[in-house]
Design an enzyme around this catalytic site. Structure first.
Site, short mmCIF file in Angstrom:
data_model
loop_
_atom_site.label_atom_id
_atom_site.label_comp_id
_atom_site.label_asym_id
_atom_site.label_seq_id
_atom_site.Cartn_x
_atom_site.Cartn_y
_atom_site.Cartn_z
N GLU A 61 18.15 21.02 14.44
CA GLU A 61 18.58 19.87 15.23
C GLU A 61 19.89 20.12 15.98
O GLU A 61 20.26 19.36 16.88
CB GLU A 61 18.72 18.63 14.34
CG GLU A 61 17.40 18.07 13.83
CD GLU A 61 16.77 18.89 12.72
OE1 GLU A 61 15.53 18.99 12.69
OE2 GLU A 61 17.51 19.44 11.86
N CYS A 83 24.26 26.52 7.98
CA CYS A 83 24.00 27.65 7.10
C CYS A 83 22.52 27.65 6.72
O CYS A 83 21.99 26.63 6.29
CB CYS A 83 24.86 27.55 5.86
SG CYS A 83 24.58 28.88 4.68
N HIS A 91 9.90 30.18 6.40
CA HIS A 91 10.62 29.11 7.07
C HIS A 91 12.02 29.57 7.48
O HIS A 91 12.52 29.20 8.55
CB HIS A 91 10.72 27.89 6.14
CG HIS A 91 11.39 26.71 6.77
ND1 HIS A 91 10.84 26.02 7.84
CD2 HIS A 91 12.56 26.09 6.50
CE1 HIS A 91 11.65 25.04 8.20
NE2 HIS A 91 12.70 25.06 7.39
N ARG A 129 31.70 33.96 4.11
CA ARG A 129 31.73 33.82 5.57
C ARG A 129 32.29 32.47 6.02
O ARG A 129 32.92 32.37 7.06
CB ARG A 129 30.32 34.03 6.12
CG ARG A 129 29.92 35.50 6.10
CD ARG A 129 28.41 35.71 6.22
NE ARG A 129 28.07 37.12 6.27
CZ ARG A 129 28.10 37.95 5.22
NH1 ARG A 129 28.44 37.49 4.03
NH2 ARG A 129 27.80 39.23 5.35
#
Length: 183
Positions: A61, A83, A91, A129
């Site tokens: 989105e 993330c 998927h 990260r």
């Protein structure tokens, strides 16, 4: 380990006029998203910019929200944060590829977007990260958007009457000539 390699980071751009950034985040992994948002906010504020923040359900989105904002608002640039952690199905590949491609296509249309959607194998990779004190990928995505805004302002001010003129601008110019034949 990749986290310990050194790499070159461009100096922060400077701006004559403040920038306004929209940070679009998917807080699916809330703690990771919060760290990335903190890094992005700090980077925007470091150049004297302002930011708004919206949340969307997932990484897919994010590009849609950026596209809507571009059509209906006045942001100079966008920071995409989220993330995606590999799971047991394909998927993961769909979400990573499709969100990245959609952001790339928006960028090719001229939007200034820093892509900070992490695509990782596991949670520890994401945590490193996202951490503003470690790899600070949220800050890096904001920095990317800021550099693109600086380029667009630099080149936007240098427009010449040579080359491609977008259709909307051409129609505007034609209308001005019709309304003012002496122009």
């Amino acid at each position: 380990m990749a986290g310990h390699e050194s790499h070159y980071i461009l100096p922060r751009p400077s701006f004559d006029k403040p920038v306004k950034i929209l940070i679009v985040v998917s807080p699916y992994y809330k703690d990771i998203a919060d760290n990335m948002v903190a890094g992005a906010k700090a980077e925007v504020e470091a150049v004297g910019g302002t930011w708004d923040l919206i949340e969307v359900p997932g990484a897919l989105e994010i590009p849609t929200a950026i596209g809507i904002a571009e059509r209906m608002s006045n942001f100079d640039g966008y920071v995409a944060l989220g993330c995606v952690i590999r799971g047991e199905t394909t998927h993961y590949d769909t979400v990573c590829n499709d969100s990245s491609r959609a952001i790339q296509l928006l960028g090719l249309q001229g939007l200034c977007i820093g892509n900070g959607i992490l695509t990782v194998e596991n949670r520890p990779q994401a945590e490193v990260r996202a951490d503003p004190a470690d790899q600070n990928k949220g800050g890096g995505a904001a920095a990317a958007a800021l550099h693109l805004i600086a380029l667009s302002r630099k080149w936007g001010a240098q427009r010449k009457d040579v080359g491609f003129v977008p259709a909307a601008e051409e129609f505007k110019l034609a209308g001005e000539l019709k309304d003012n034949p002496k122009a």
